[in-house]
Design a protein around this motif. Structure first.
Motif, short mmCIF file in Angstrom:
data_model
loop_
_atom_site.label_atom_id
_atom_site.label_comp_id
_atom_site.label_asym_id
_atom_site.label_seq_id
_atom_site.Cartn_x
_atom_site.Cartn_y
_atom_site.Cartn_z
N ALA A 1 70.06 26.41 17.97
CA ALA A 1 70.69 26.04 16.70
C ALA A 1 70.65 27.21 15.72
O ALA A 1 71.63 27.46 14.99
CB ALA A 1 69.99 24.82 16.10
N LEU B 1 73.41 29.51 16.66
CA LEU B 1 74.72 29.03 16.19
C LEU B 1 74.90 29.25 14.69
O LEU B 1 75.99 29.62 14.23
CB LEU B 1 74.88 27.55 16.53
CG LEU B 1 75.05 27.23 18.01
CD1 LEU B 1 75.06 25.71 18.23
CD2 LEU B 1 76.31 27.87 18.55
N ALA C 1 75.67 32.81 14.20
CA ALA C 1 77.07 33.08 14.56
C ALA C 1 77.99 32.66 13.42
O ALA C 1 78.96 33.36 13.11
CB ALA C 1 77.43 32.34 15.84
N ALA D 1 72.45 37.18 16.15
CA ALA D 1 73.03 35.98 16.77
C ALA D 1 73.00 36.08 18.29
O ALA D 1 72.63 35.12 18.98
CB ALA D 1 74.46 35.77 16.28
N GLY E 1 70.72 33.74 20.87
CA GLY E 1 71.33 33.03 21.99
C GLY E 1 70.67 33.39 23.31
O GLY E 1 70.39 32.52 24.14
#
Length: 138
Positions: free
Chosen positions: A27, A30, A33, A65, A69
């Protein structure tokens, strides 16, 4: 060893707390991002004081980011190095959250949004199931 009746290999059991930790880090990836997209739109629509600085911040946010990930995916794979990477990111996030609580343009709401998942992730990092799942036996 015989394969299960379905014919598919059985996946190793992941502790629920490890999955929760991976979800939190995912999360955060995201959200980062989203920050990258917002910075990109701002760079294209607004006149920055320093174009070079704006691009540098955009690149650093994109690296963060991608890093998050990558860490989230490998947390699900129970890689030992992900605990150190996650702890480093969460400590940076706590420092930024503390900065959000003070100063002339304090934004405590953002501070709480940063602080709560960071503290939860740090607590999860040191729970016995997560430590056991990510331990590297030599």
């Amino acid at each position: 060893m015989n394969p299960p009746p379905s014919g598919r290999p059985e996946l190793p059991k992941r502790p629920a707390l490890l999955v929760l930790l991976a979800v939190i880090v995912g999360a955060e990836a995201l959200v980062m991002a989203g920050v990258v997209l917002w910075l990109l739109v701002e760079l294209m629509t607004a006149q920055p004081t320093s174009f070079e600085t704006a691009v540098a911040i955009l690149v650093l946010a994109a690296i963060a980011a991608i890093f998050l990930g990558f860490v989230a995916v490998h947390t699900l794979r129970a890689r030992p190095w992900t605990r150190a990477a996650t702890l480093t990111w969460q400590l940076l996030q706590v420092v930024i959250a503390i900065g959000c609580f003070q100063g002339m343009v304090a934004t405590p709401t953002i501070g709480w949004y940063l602080l709560v998942p960071a503290v939860l992730a740090v607590v999860l990092l040191f729970t016995p199931p997560v430590v056991a799942a990510t331990r590297r036996d030599v």
